[in-house]
Motif scaffolding. Structure first.
Motif, PDB file in Angstrom:
ATOM      1  N   ALA A   2       0.826  -1.207   0.000  1.00  0.00           N
ATOM      2  CA  ALA A   2       0.000   0.000   0.000  1.00  0.00           C
ATOM      3  C   ALA A   2       0.859   1.256   0.000  1.00  0.00           C
ATOM      4  O   ALA A   2       1.928   1.308   0.613  1.00  0.00           O
ATOM      5  N   SER A  24      -9.424   6.320   2.252  1.00  0.00           N
ATOM      6  CA  SER A  24      -9.569   4.931   2.707  1.00  0.00           C
ATOM      7  C   SER A  24     -10.807   4.288   2.093  1.00  0.00           C
ATOM      8  O   SER A  24     -10.770   3.124   1.691  1.00  0.00           O
ATOM      9  N   HIS A  25     -11.872   5.038   2.001  1.00  0.00           N
ATOM     10  CA  HIS A  25     -13.128   4.535   1.447  1.00  0.00           C
ATOM     11  C   HIS A  25     -13.017   4.273  -0.058  1.00  0.00           C
ATOM     12  O   HIS A  25     -13.473   3.243  -0.548  1.00  0.00           O
ATOM     13  N   LEU A  26     -12.407   5.194  -0.781  1.00  0.00           N
ATOM     14  CA  LEU A  26     -12.354   5.094  -2.244  1.00  0.00           C
ATOM     15  C   LEU A  26     -11.290   4.135  -2.759  1.00  0.00           C
ATOM     16  O   LEU A  26     -11.487   3.493  -3.787  1.00  0.00           O
ATOM     17  N   ALA A  27     -10.167   4.073  -2.084  1.00  0.00           N
ATOM     18  CA  ALA A  27      -8.999   3.402  -2.656  1.00  0.00           C
ATOM     19  C   ALA A  27      -8.800   1.964  -2.205  1.00  0.00           C
ATOM     20  O   ALA A  27      -7.963   1.261  -2.776  1.00  0.00           O
ATOM     21  N   GLY A  28      -9.510   1.548  -1.215  1.00  0.00           N
ATOM     22  CA  GLY A  28      -9.325   0.181  -0.752  1.00  0.00           C
ATOM     23  C   GLY A  28      -7.914  -0.060  -0.259  1.00  0.00           C
ATOM     24  O   GLY A  28      -7.316   0.796   0.380  1.00  0.00           O
ATOM     25  N   SER A  29      -7.365  -1.206  -0.606  1.00  0.00           N
ATOM     26  CA  SER A  29      -6.060  -1.597  -0.080  1.00  0.00           C
ATOM     27  C   SER A  29      -4.879  -0.987  -0.838  1.00  0.00           C
ATOM     28  O   SER A  29      -3.733  -1.177  -0.439  1.00  0.00           O
ATOM     29  N   ARG A  30      -5.124  -0.267  -1.898  1.00  0.00           N
ATOM     30  CA  ARG A  30      -4.023   0.337  -2.660  1.00  0.00           C
ATOM     31  C   ARG A  30      -3.328   1.437  -1.868  1.00  0.00           C
ATOM     32  O   ARG A  30      -2.150   1.724  -2.066  1.00  0.00           O
ATOM     33  N   GLU A  32      -2.899   3.418   2.159  1.00  0.00           N
ATOM     34  CA  GLU A  32      -3.139   3.515   3.600  1.00  0.00           C
ATOM     35  C   GLU A  32      -3.165   5.005   3.896  1.00  0.00           C
ATOM     36  O   GLU A  32      -2.194   5.707   3.617  1.00  0.00           O
TER      37      GLU A  32
END
Length: 172
Positions: A2, A24-30, A32
């Motif tokens: 990440a 955090s909501h938009l990008a997921g695990s890509r 932090e």
């Protein structure tokens, strides 16, 4: 792995909270996403929390905190640190040192908007819209293929092409 991003503001009660929560909501695990303040308020602005809830974004664990939590040997190694204070109001932005790309994505403080509940809610909605637009552009960058200079240029372009001040002035 990440991409670690720290959003800094003075109070860490609204803008930096919005940035970190929305990323955090938009990008997921890509990505932090982290937020902190040089002089944290100690509480998150309730209007920021309300706007996040309105957008369906979880706020569990969201809190106003000092940047001191991100210094020392156990601190995350940030790839990018973004200050979000409004330099146009002559408020000094925090300076955080380290080996990472730095950007300034200034935004007027929606908490400074006075007026009725609708005006305050509009200021937070507009701020979150700008935050979302800037973050969508960040998420779309081919970070793995960019050197520091290219990323720095793109970050400056994003800030310039997704302005906030005229929008927030309309809400006031």
């Amino acid at each position: 792995m990440a991409y670690k991003v720290l959003f800094l503001c003075t109070a860490n009660s609204a803008r930096s909270i919005l940035f970190a929560s929305i990323l955090s909501h938009l990008a997921g695990s890509r990505f932090e996403a982290y937020s902190a303040g040089s002089q944290p308020a100690g509480v998150v602005n309730p209007h920021a929390l309300a706007e996040l809830h309105r957008r369906g974004i979880a706020t569990d664990g969201v809190r106003s905190k000092s940047w001191d939590e991100y210094t020392g040997e156990n601190a995350p190694a940030f790839d990018l640190v973004v200050t979000v204070c409004d330099s146009a109001t002559n408020v000094s932005c925090p300076v955080f040192f380290g080996d990472f790309v730095k950007a300034h994505w200034g935004l007027p403080d929606p908490a400074a908007i006075t007026g009725d509940a609708a005006a305050v809610a509009a200021a937070f909605r507009i701020t979150a819209d700008v935050v979302t637009a800037r973050l969508a552009r960040l998420i779309g960058l081919p970070l793995e293929d960019m050197d520091r200079e290219a990323l720095q240029r793109e970050l400056s372009t994003i800030e310039a092409e997704v302005p906030a001040r005229p929008l927030l002035e309309q809400a006031a």
